[in-house]
Structure formats: C-alpha cells, structure tokens
Design a protein around this motif. Structure first.
Motif, PDB file in Angstrom:
ATOM      1  N   THR A  40       7.045  -3.424   8.176  1.00  0.00           N
ATOM      2  CA  THR A  40       8.221  -2.760   8.102  1.00  0.00           C
ATOM      3  C   THR A  40       8.501  -3.648   9.931  1.00  0.00           C
ATOM      4  O   THR A  40       8.240  -3.997  10.274  1.00  0.00           O
ATOM      5  CB  THR A  40       8.500  -1.658   8.521  1.00  0.00           C
ATOM      6  OG1 THR A  40       6.788  -0.845   9.563  1.00  0.00           O
ATOM      7  CG2 THR A  40       7.557  -0.425   7.599  1.00  0.00           C
TER       8      THR A  40
ATOM      9  N   SER B  62      16.097   9.093   5.985  1.00  0.00           N
ATOM     10  CA  SER B  62      16.871   7.264   5.910  1.00  0.00           C
ATOM     11  C   SER B  62      16.108   6.010   6.168  1.00  0.00           C
ATOM     12  O   SER B  62      15.451   5.765   5.352  1.00  0.00           O
ATOM     13  CB  SER B  62      17.984   7.001   6.604  1.00  0.00           C
ATOM     14  OG  SER B  62      17.536   7.357   8.091  1.00  0.00           O
TER      15      SER B  62
ATOM     16  N   PRO C 101      12.437   6.397   2.620  1.00  0.00           N
ATOM     17  CA  PRO C 101      12.892   5.238   1.806  1.00  0.00           C
ATOM     18  C   PRO C 101      12.385   3.891   1.673  1.00  0.00           C
ATOM     19  O   PRO C 101      12.179   2.849   1.044  1.00  0.00           O
ATOM     20  CB  PRO C 101      13.928   5.373   0.638  1.00  0.00           C
ATOM     21  CG  PRO C 101      15.255   6.026   1.654  1.00  0.00           C
ATOM     22  CD  PRO C 101      13.956   6.893   2.692  1.00  0.00           C
ATOM     23  N   ILE C 102      12.283   3.196   3.178  1.00  0.00           N
ATOM     24  CA  ILE C 102      12.126   2.382   3.713  1.00  0.00           C
ATOM     25  C   ILE C 102      10.780   2.176   3.495  1.00  0.00           C
ATOM     26  O   ILE C 102       9.631   0.559   3.138  1.00  0.00           O
ATOM     27  CB  ILE C 102      12.540   1.687   5.218  1.00  0.00           C
ATOM     28  CG1 ILE C 102      14.132   2.358   4.649  1.00  0.00           C
ATOM     29  CG2 ILE C 102      12.095   0.436   5.667  1.00  0.00           C
ATOM     30  CD1 ILE C 102      14.856   1.882   6.931  1.00  0.00           C
TER      31      ILE C 102
ATOM     32  N   GLY D 270       9.395   2.189  -0.273  1.00  0.00           N
ATOM     33  CA  GLY D 270       9.690   0.827  -0.793  1.00  0.00           C
ATOM     34  C   GLY D 270      10.155   1.014  -2.259  1.00  0.00           C
ATOM     35  O   GLY D 270      10.138   2.227  -2.591  1.00  0.00           O
ATOM     36  N   ARG D 271      10.833   0.346  -2.365  1.00  0.00           N
ATOM     37  CA  ARG D 271      11.573   0.758  -4.249  1.00  0.00           C
ATOM     38  C   ARG D 271      10.500   0.392  -4.801  1.00  0.00           C
ATOM     39  O   ARG D 271       9.596  -0.278  -4.925  1.00  0.00           O
ATOM     40  CB  ARG D 271      12.456  -0.710  -4.798  1.00  0.00           C
ATOM     41  CG  ARG D 271      13.484  -1.120  -5.551  1.00  0.00           C
ATOM     42  CD  ARG D 271      14.233  -2.164  -6.331  1.00  0.00           C
ATOM     43  NE  ARG D 271      15.157  -2.704  -5.246  1.00  0.00           N
ATOM     44  CZ  ARG D 271      15.553  -3.436  -4.439  1.00  0.00           C
ATOM     45  NH1 ARG D 271      15.589  -5.124  -5.537  1.00  0.00           N
ATOM     46  NH2 ARG D 271      16.749  -3.938  -3.307  1.00  0.00           N
ATOM     47  N   GLY D 272      10.703   1.695  -5.888  1.00  0.00           N
ATOM     48  CA  GLY D 272       9.694   1.992  -6.555  1.00  0.00           C
ATOM     49  C   GLY D 272       8.287   2.227  -6.404  1.00  0.00           C
ATOM     50  O   GLY D 272       7.493   1.488  -6.881  1.00  0.00           O
TER      51      GLY D 272
ATOM     52  N   GLU E  44       6.566   0.177  -3.965  1.00  0.00           N
ATOM     53  CA  GLU E  44       6.452  -1.069  -3.580  1.00  0.00           C
ATOM     54  C   GLU E  44       5.711  -1.311  -2.619  1.00  0.00           C
ATOM     55  O   GLU E  44       4.402  -1.871  -1.803  1.00  0.00           O
ATOM     56  CB  GLU E  44       7.757  -1.957  -3.628  1.00  0.00           C
ATOM     57  CG  GLU E  44       6.687  -3.525  -3.994  1.00  0.00           C
ATOM     58  CD  GLU E  44       8.055  -4.807  -4.554  1.00  0.00           C
ATOM     59  OE1 GLU E  44       8.341  -4.945  -3.766  1.00  0.00           O
ATOM     60  OE2 GLU E  44       9.276  -4.203  -5.195  1.00  0.00           O
TER      61      GLU E  44
END
Ligand SMILES: Nc1nc2c(ncn2[C@@H]2O[C@H](COP(=O)(O)OP(=O)(O)OP(=O)(O)O)[C@@H](O)[C@H]2O)c(=O)[nH]1
Ligand SMILES: [Mg+2]
Length: 317
Positions: free
Chosen positions: A211, A247, A250-251, A254-256, A258
C-alpha cells in the motif's frame, strides 16, 4: 603462595545496546542481520517499527542484547508519541547506544535533532553510518565532519546493514564497550517478540509493501486466534487488519479481493517458513476510527503507554 590469575577463563562482557535514529535509517535491518533472524519487520516506508524489539546475539566472549526502537520523528498522534518515547527512554537505560544515520541521504535537521537528544546520555554512543553500499566511500567524509560537531561519538563506523559490510567490526566494538558481566539471557534466547506478535507484524509488513500514501501509517494488525491444535499438520491463524476510515477498506481489499489475497499469500509464505509448518491464514479488514489516537485501541494493539501528549498539528503523522 602467589595466586595465579586464571587467564583461561576471562570475564565475559554483556550489556544492552539500543539502536536509535530517524525512521528508515535501517535499524531493524541491522538488528535482523546481527542476530541472524528476522524478528523485526522492515519496509521502505518510514515509521515501520512501533515498539521496542529485543534481539540477542551470543558470542564466546559474552552477549549483546540489542533493543531496536521506533524511528524518532515529530509525533502528531498518540501512537507516535508512544513510539518516540519508547526510543528516547532507551537513552537512560542502556549500556551503549548505536545512533544510525542513513549515509545515502544528506544529514538534515532530523539527524541534528536526534543527536541533540544525546546531550545528557551518560553511556558511550557509537555512530553507525548505514547504507554505504549505495554511496562512494569518499562521500562519508563531510558527513563525519558534520556529525562530529553534533556529539562526541565514541566511534564512527560505516556499515551496510543490508550486505553486512562492517557489521562484524561494529559488533566487536560494541562488545568492548559493554560492561564485564555474565550473560543476561540463556544461550538459546533470541527475542522477546511473542509468536502472535511476529504473526501480526508479518501481515503488517505485507500491507506496508503493497500500500501507499496514508494507508501504511493508518493500518494495524491483531491476531484474533492462534490455533495450534493441529500444528503438526497446519497452523490456523485468524487476523484482523484495522484501517481508520471506510474509504481505506476497499484499498486494502483491492478489486475483486486481489490486494488482500496478495497480502495473505506473501504473509503465509513467510509464516510457513518461520513456523516450519503449513499455515492457514484468514485475514479480515475492519474499520477502527482514529485508533492512532485512541488509548484503548493502542493498548490492544500492544504499543506501550506513555504520559506525553502529541503535538497539535495533524498535517503529518
Ligand atoms: N541499500 C541499503 N538499503 C538498506 C540498508 N539498510 C536498510 N535498508 C533499507 O532501508 C529501508 C528501511 O529499513 P528499516 O530497517 O525498516 O529502517 P528502520 O530504521 O528500522 O525504520 P523505522 O522502523 O521506520 O524507524 C528498507 O527498505 C531497507 O531495506 C542498507 O545497508 N543498504
Ligand atoms: Mg524499524
């Protein structure tokens, strides 16, 4: 009869050696290198270490008990006050201090500030100029000149904590500076870090690796469950990664999923090597608003208390 001194068994030397300096100087890298095991996590982000970490190196001639400390910086959260105090307090308690500079960057006001803290230190202070693998040798001279104006160091030693260059020489020097004393810890003692803490820190290291921006500073990890009932076959570890805001969640995920998958895979690989067994690692992400300023949350995370308060501005951590 004239007594014959027993030269076959010279008195051993043992003592506490604090590793202090600004964030990112390479203190934890040096600790791991010297004791030959990874007991402190390392990252390219500043403020990686949050508590004191003891690591012991055993010699035929004695014992060095190293105390890695959080990097000294201007603390703007209660977390950071606890961190800085943990480092500064070692200046009263240790037998020798190793102040570490990152020699690959220009000495700045932060280095001068940390050197100033040594004014009242009664113990010998060795200055370790780290990361010499990154610079030409002759560039050390101006740094040495500047540093000597800041403090009467017992010695100035160029090292690379990463390659190990200069590290055996530093260890010999430190052994000569600690008092004549019997070993403090038994000869198989390595670190004060409990297994649960090593697990949480391994996960945090992977979060730091993956990150950027504010996230590394606002993340904490705790182990909810350490289930070794089937340790021979599989060690089951359940951890929570805390972030400060919705917020940020989700970071880390990750997307899906990941990102959290990558963090989990990397952490599991290290933990399997460390525990020499198969590991099942369950990670979840929870929001714990403002945990960096919440004394109870800090207690739970295991950062020791201090009486001081943070500075006013919240611009930097
Ligand atoms: N090239 C090079 N990199 C180094 C050396 N020592 C440490 N590093 C790198 O410098 C960064 C910081 O290292 P750490 O050991 O985490 O530094 P630290 O002083 O413990 O930092 P804090 O815990 O934040 O106070 C990491 O990316 C290390 O890999 C060195 O001798 N040479
Ligand atoms: Mg560190």
């Amino acid at each position: 009869m004239i007594p014959v001194p027993d030269v076959s068994c010279p008195m051993s030397r043992s003592g506490y050696v604090s590793l202090i300096g600004r964030p990112n100087a390479g203190k934890s890298t040096l600790l791991n290198k010297m004791i030959g095991a990874k007991v402190a996590i390392v990252s390219d982000k500043p403020q990686t270490t949050r508590t004191r970490i003891v690591g012991v190196k055993h010699f035929d001639e004695g014992q060095l008990v190293f105390v890695d400390t959080p990097g000294i910086h201007r603390p703007l959260h209660r977390l950071n006050v606890r961190m800085v105090d943990a480092a500064v307090e070692t200046l009263r308690e240790m037998d020798v201090v190793v102040l570490m500079f990152d020699a690959s960057s220009r000495p700045g006001r932060g280095d001068e500030f940390v050197s100033g803290l040594l004014r009242d230190a009664r113990m010998p202070v060795v200055l370790a100029l780290n990361k010499v693998d990154l610079i030409p040798k002759n560039s050390l001279l101006p740094l040495i000149d500047t540093a000597q104006k800041w403090h009467p160091f017992a010695a100035i030693v160029p090292i690379s904590a990463a390659t190990g260059d200069g590290v055996p020489e530093l260890e010999r020097l430190l052994l000569s500076l600690v008092p004549e004393a019997e070993p403090i810890f038994p000869d198989d003692y390595l670190t004060d870090q409990p297994e649960r803490v090593l697990v949480a820190e391994t996960v945090r290291e992977k979060v730091l690796e993956q990150t950027r921006a504010e996230l590394p500073f606002s993340t904490a990890v705790i182990v909810d469950q350490f289930d070794e009932s089937e340790r021979e076959q599989i060690l089951r570890l359940y951890c929570t990664i805390f972030v400060e805001t919705e917020s940020q969640k989700p970071i880390v995920i990750g997307r899906g999923g990941e990102m959290i998958k990558r963090i989990g895979t990397d952490a599991r690989r290290d933990l399997e090597a460390f525990f020499e067994t198969k590991v099942f690692l369950d990670l979840r992400v929870k929001v714990n608003p403002d945990w960096r300023d919440n004394e109870r949350a800090l207690d739970e995370i295991g950062v020791p208390r201090t009486a001081r308060r943070p500075a006013k501005s919240r611009r930097k951590s």
